[in-house]
Design an enzyme around this catalytic site. Sequence first.
Site, mmCIF file in Angstrom:
data_model
loop_
_atom_site.group_PDB
_atom_site.id
_atom_site.type_symbol
_atom_site.label_atom_id
_atom_site.label_comp_id
_atom_site.label_asym_id
_atom_site.label_seq_id
_atom_site.Cartn_x
_atom_site.Cartn_y
_atom_site.Cartn_z
ATOM 1 N N GLU A 129 -12.564 -1.772 12.458
ATOM 2 C CA GLU A 129 -12.381 -1.039 11.418
ATOM 3 C C GLU A 129 -13.826 -1.353 10.326
ATOM 4 O O GLU A 129 -14.244 -0.681 9.729
ATOM 5 C CB GLU A 129 -11.144 -1.278 10.551
ATOM 6 C CG GLU A 129 -10.960 -0.588 8.991
ATOM 7 C CD GLU A 129 -9.698 -1.221 8.468
ATOM 8 O OE1 GLU A 129 -8.963 -1.533 8.915
ATOM 9 O OE2 GLU A 129 -9.551 -0.455 7.177
ATOM 10 N N GLU A 132 0.912 -1.367 -0.086
ATOM 11 C CA GLU A 132 -0.029 0.051 0.038
ATOM 12 C C GLU A 132 0.918 1.188 0.005
ATOM 13 O O GLU A 132 0.659 2.196 0.853
ATOM 14 C CB GLU A 132 -0.977 0.159 1.354
ATOM 15 C CG GLU A 132 -1.950 -1.328 0.882
ATOM 16 C CD GLU A 132 -2.891 -1.241 2.373
ATOM 17 O OE1 GLU A 132 -4.015 -1.580 1.915
ATOM 18 O OE2 GLU A 132 -2.578 -0.843 3.369
ATOM 19 N N ASP A 191 -8.666 -8.679 4.360
ATOM 20 C CA ASP A 191 -8.358 -7.491 5.269
ATOM 21 C C ASP A 191 -9.301 -7.455 6.485
ATOM 22 O O ASP A 191 -10.229 -6.407 6.199
ATOM 23 C CB ASP A 191 -8.156 -6.221 4.284
ATOM 24 C CG ASP A 191 -7.701 -5.027 5.288
ATOM 25 O OD1 ASP A 191 -6.941 -5.334 6.183
ATOM 26 O OD2 ASP A 191 -7.808 -3.982 4.681
#
Lengths: 628, 628
Positions: B362, B259, B334
């Site tokens: 998240e 990333e 993820d």
Amino acid sequence: MKKILFTLLTLTVFTLSSWAEDGHRLWLPAQKSQTAHVSTNAQSATIDLAKQELTDYFAGTKATLLIDPALTDDEGFTINGNEDSVVVRARRDIGLLYGAYDVLRRQAIQGNMNHVEQHPRFRLRMLNHWDNLDGSIERGYAGESIFEWFHLDEALLHQYARANASIGINGSVLNNVNASPKMLTREYLDEVRKIADLLRPYGIRVYLSINFATPMVLGDTRTADPKNKRVRQWWKRKAKEIYSIIPDFGGFLVKANSEGQPGPGDYHRTHAEGANMLADALAPFNGTVIWRCFVYGANHKGEDRVKQAVSEFKPLDGKFRENVILQTKNGPLDFQPREPYSPVFDQISETPNMAELQITQEYTGQSHHLVYLGPMWNEFFQYVEPEWLAGISGVANIGKDRNWCGHHFSQANWYAFGRLAWDPSLSSEDIAKEWLGQTFSTDENFVYMMSTIMEESRETCVDYMMPLGLHHIFKFDHHYGPEPDGFKAEYPLEWCPVYYHQADANGIGFDRSSKGTDAVSQYREPYASMYDKLETCPENLLLWFHHVPWTYQMKDGSTLWESLQYHYNQGVINVETYHNIWHNKMRHYVDEQRWREVDDRLEDQVQNAREWRDVCLKYFGGFANKKQ
Amino acid sequence: MKKILFTLLTLTVFTLSSWAEDGHRLWLPAQKSQTAHVSTNAQSATIDLAKQELTDYFAGTKATLLIDPALTDDEGFTINGNEDSVVVRARRDIGLLYGAYDVLRRQAIQGNMNHVEQHPRFRLRMLNHWDNLDGSIERGYAGESIFEWFHLDEALLHQYARANASIGINGSVLNNVNASPKMLTREYLDEVRKIADLLRPYGIRVYLSINFATPMVLGDTRTADPKNKRVRQWWKRKAKEIYSIIPDFGGFLVKANSEGQPGPGDYHRTHAEGANMLADALAPFNGTVIWRCFVYGANHKGEDRVKQAVSEFKPLDGKFRENVILQTKNGPLDFQPREPYSPVFDQISETPNMAELQITQEYTGQSHHLVYLGPMWNEFFQYVEPEWLAGISGVANIGKDRNWCGHHFSQANWYAFGRLAWDPSLSSEDIAKEWLGQTFSTDENFVYMMSTIMEESRETCVDYMMPLGLHHIFKFDHHYGPEPDGFKAEYPLEWCPVYYHQADANGIGFDRSSKGTDAVSQYREPYASMYDKLETCPENLLLWFHHVPWTYQMKDGSTLWESLQYHYNQGVINVETYHNIWHNKMRHYVDEQRWREVDDRLEDQVQNAREWRDVCLKYFGGFANKKQ
């Protein structure tokens, strides 16, 4: 070619599995097998029926029906064998028919067929039809009456009889307890005879509701006073006439001096005097008078309605003829989603008693809500011992709708009523599983999920309608939606919701404790003390017995008002879940037609449950939030 | 007078039971008792802490802390005694501190205090803070970072350390894996030393995330190539400097070539070459390099993202130094509400591995949803054996919010992470009960109801967000609400929802079977075959591994589309129930402030769950209903 064969096979499977069902066959076998040779050692119309059922539907090779005089019970039976070959024994032919249906039930749900011995727990296992002579049905939600006077549908009545015999029902009261005097005229009695003849091979005796003023209304007497000689003679003659036509006629069911019906009270005579007059007329023919204890307002105006039955009948206990049975609703008020048991069952000990259960869902969503009443009846039998009862009556939910009961799942209440009248120790859950397996599918997932829903459904109904002991806050007359603010000056106070919930800024509930109307004192111990004290009163009956502050702390620490909100919300959430499960997960276990019809009704139920919640929480919140 | 006394008593009781709580004390004891005499046979800062905790909070009369060299485990302990008198033994002082907290935990929940023997299952039990140096926190939902550089709040950090020690956490990575090069400057390292000194007595070692390009970005080198001599020397010097300040420094956590982060790949070096350079620098001081396997997009563009970690790291297995540990997220994508386990745990066998779990929510409603992650982690350990792992990391959910985690129930995830890192065989339900008892109330009703809700809450979240194996259909960037139609040409395809659900008129789901991307082949048997076949693939991962027709028949007979609707609806209904229960029934078990704050968040959760259902069913329905 292979492809075509495959397509054909697929089509066949598809056709079988999606066989269009409309609910008319009820829980009875769907497919004829006609593989079995059935033999008997006796003959009668009833045995012919048993033989035919096994010939048509027993999937084994051999079935034997044996009258065995060594057995002791007139209606019981034994089964021995297995799914291929089975022997049914009974003392009387009706036992063989019951046994044959039991074989088919066990076959459908893969139950045991060896060393089975069955006896009914109650002698009287009756349906009460609240059917009017014009074809309408009081509290009926499944079309018009199946008893089409002067145009009887014999095929339909055979199916009705067969369904009842398959669950052991042995009596049927054909007409409404708010009875027309015309019922006892000769023209109607000739029709009743036809029905009786038709039901007889199925072991079902016919009874009639009578209007106490019949001789007077028909113009034969000037009064209906049970002490009047002409009146007494009229009933004796009428009984003789009936038995000349219907030799095994069961007897009379009587609603007297209740909700405007005539009765002995009109002549300052007691219920005992009235019932005994009829009993004397029926006695020579072994007929029975079933006298309802559902009375209020006449002699006890101003007294708490739930106390009036005991007040009225307890002083008369022991004064009834031997062929009189008192019939009392399960609860002291009127078939609410939850009531405590009726204290009549504690207080009447010298006179035989029958319990009146309501199969038709007058106060439990009618034919639009999936509410399985088995758990309610299991609950009743936790408080009322079967030994105290001479029998069980159930107010029928049957009409001319193709599926008999309006809602496919309302059939389960008819079924469960019959099974519990046969054996009140059966668990409602087992009955639900039996019924689901026969009616829809024996798939394990389906039966598990839907029996779980059925088991929970009555408590859910209590939650979204009248939790924590609330009662009678229905909309006037039709008893479907909520009307907690209901008050009509022109109606008896005992019909008004505001009278029952007593909500004000301080709290809610009807004080029936020793500091209130003292209705608790009519209960046997330990219930009298338990209900009397706020701390020991079961929370699911709290507002039935107590007026409680909104801020009262429940056992789990929440306030009463919070608890009320919880129950209303949870009731709605549960119904939403039922609909979600049925709509998205049950479709493939069930034929399209029944799936769709149940789905539509579940949508109605969700809407109505929300209406109950929203209306009640808004109304009660007006008081509860003022206080806080 | 009597009346006044009564009022005073009432007030006292009221004050105690409604003691204002703001969640700051976490699960730690609420009331000092100071009744116990505590003795020890040794001295250290850590033993002082243990002694103080028992002196303050042990409600018995006597506690003894004994260093016992006969014991074998550096962090384990034994407890013997009862609620009045207790002896804790350990080989090292940290064991005594862990033992002291265990005594207090057992005291709070009335647990056994005799013949207790405890050893941590993993050597490394770490929190990963994704805290930036400016005080913000990536994926943080509870305020700013507790690590206030140059203005450290020592009292707060003591509380932080105490809470972690009480559940056995022994490592803390202070900064975000997207790391600032400034982290390793002297001015920051001096601050890190203060934190390390503060955490040391609590048995917690400090680690830092590093930016792989640090020497170059700071201007000390012209490259960050791990084969470059100056670069290697820089890291050696830096290590030496760090250890001169913090002698027990834990080591580096590295996100490289992932990333947008720099890494050895920028110089055509492998992850092993990069990690080994750092490992060589740390080795003289017994420091550890923890190298994350969360990489995609760089060397394997176009390959199914969930396969890339194995593709990248399997060829390197065995090529890492002994002081390198690979750290891999529980699932291959993820931190979705449900993923299969990551096949990295099957494929990497020569290199020590750590599991990275995400405590911060998240993708599970952040600090607005009550979602207890214990069951998810229990599920992970069904597939990944603790023996395969060198340790456990958890991405922390801690911030400066007064209650630490934003949502009071998010504290339970911090707590459960620690308990499972200590003993992964604990059941999430037992942990929930432990936590509820210490944090809110030991009342049986409360603990039963809320632990039931907590246990169910993760599956409920899966239901209303992404049932049946759906994944990554969150709104871009913030990952809170739904965006199933999400597609941005300027974003990597692997960030776009439409890429993951692949819905079209034919069906839905990502084909990772042997006919698709063959991601299944990365799994050990029996999972490879099980996931590969549509018939044997678990339904809760169906759309993770297969593209399935809308009309596909699920195991219960419903179609895929019906099942999808069922799950979305049921998720919402469940959350409505949680809110209903909390709002109406839990109020009196809990202080007003926490009750209100949880209640507000449950309202948010209901709203968001409904949004998920409505948006997803509408969007997917556009495909599903077209087909039907």
